[in-house]
Design an enzyme around this catalytic site. Structure first.
Site, mmCIF file in Angstrom:
data_model
loop_
_atom_site.group_PDB
_atom_site.id
_atom_site.type_symbol
_atom_site.label_atom_id
_atom_site.label_comp_id
_atom_site.label_asym_id
_atom_site.label_seq_id
_atom_site.Cartn_x
_atom_site.Cartn_y
_atom_site.Cartn_z
ATOM 1 N N ASP A 1 0.833 -1.200 0.000
ATOM 2 C CA ASP A 1 0.000 0.000 0.000
ATOM 3 C C ASP A 1 0.871 1.254 0.000
ATOM 4 O O ASP A 1 2.030 1.212 0.415
ATOM 5 C CB ASP A 1 -0.893 0.035 1.245
ATOM 6 C CG ASP A 1 -1.880 -1.117 1.271
ATOM 7 O OD1 ASP A 1 -2.207 -1.633 0.196
ATOM 8 O OD2 ASP A 1 -2.302 -1.485 2.388
ATOM 9 N N GLN A 2 0.249 2.330 -0.378
ATOM 10 C CA GLN A 2 0.936 3.631 -0.431
ATOM 11 C C GLN A 2 1.635 3.955 0.894
ATOM 12 O O GLN A 2 2.764 4.442 0.917
ATOM 13 C CB GLN A 2 -0.144 4.646 -0.857
ATOM 14 C CG GLN A 2 0.052 6.068 -0.547
ATOM 15 C CD GLN A 2 -0.411 6.405 0.861
ATOM 16 O OE1 GLN A 2 0.394 6.904 1.633
ATOM 17 N NE2 GLN A 2 -1.666 6.152 1.214
#
Ligand code: URA
Length: 243
Positions: free
Chosen positions: A111-112
């Protein structure tokens, strides 16, 4: 043909395989005296070169020949593992153009806001092997939670939780509490937001997520955030759980 001769490849083809642009561009670099092999300028694009252990110098920069690219990257927060990003820059912007040109891809996504070990490769078979749950390769995460972790939550993670998009439960194959709000958790699958959703399913919340290792390969302590390194044959064995 001897085993040694099998590694002989025309110089232009070598440059092309390493991501130095089109065949024509590679040929032009060579004919412009911009390519050295072992410190010697070679101006013939068709010259056969032994690719094993080959170190090139191209426009003054050294480049070690790798038949396939296997790379470990230390992902910083606020980068997306995608070419077409939505809100943040792409991790691909932190790699040299040669790796992009040869089609390197993330091996699964983080994820970011997740940091840590991200593998990248241009070998489709390797990407499949590392991501299929069938191979049982552990992905090891350091999880910092918002709330204090209970033994009930750990037991639940180990015995399996059902996420909302699949009736098949997913498990932590290992789970150690390091602190009242810190776990080290291993999973072998790579479902969407899996760790965050597993923690939510047991009534907690992930505040910070960091991937520490894959198989027996740990993110090198000297690999700075946003930097990458080639994986050695030994590192590759460790990924598959062999030391
Ligand atoms: N699980 C998540 O929830 N996020 C990641 O980035 C990786 C695993």
């Amino acid at each position: 043909m001897s085993a040694k001769n099998k590694k002989l490849i025309p110089l232009e083809k070598i440059l092309f395989s390493q991501g130095f642009g089109t065949r024509r561009h590679c040929s032009n670099l060579i004919m412009a005296d911009l390519v050295q092999v072992d410190g010697e300028i070679i101006d013939d694009p068709d010259r056969l070169i032994n690719s094993e252990g080959l170190i090139l110098t191209i426009e003054g920069e050294t480049w070690a020949f790798h038949e396939k690219a296997y790379v470990a990257f230390n992902k910083p927060t606020n980068y997306e593992c995608s070419h077409k990003t939505k809100h943040h820059p792409s991790v691909y912007h932190l790699l040299p153009a040669q790796l992009i040109e040869r089609g390197i891809q993330c091996v699964g996504r983080l994820d970011q806001d997740t940091t840590g070990l991200l593998l990248m490769s241009d070998d489709g078979q390797f990407i499949h092997q590392m991501t299929t749950p069938k191979k049982n390769i552990g992905k090891i995460y350091e999880v910092t939670t918002t709330d204090i972790i209970t033994s009930g939550q750990i037991n639940h993670l180990l015995s399996g939780v059902v996420l909302d998009d699949d009736p098949k439960p997913c498990f932590a194959t290992q789970c150690h509490q390091e602190d009242e709000k810190k776990l080290v958790l291993t999973i072998v699958e790579g479902r969407y937001h899996q760790v965050k959703r597993m923690l939510a399913a047991v009534g907690n919340h992930v505040e910070k997520l960091h991937r520490r290792a894959i198989g027996n390969y740990e993110l090198p302590t000297d690999l700075k955030e946003g930097h990458w390194t080639w994986l050695t044959a030994e590192n590759m064995k460790a990924l598959f759980g062999k030391d």
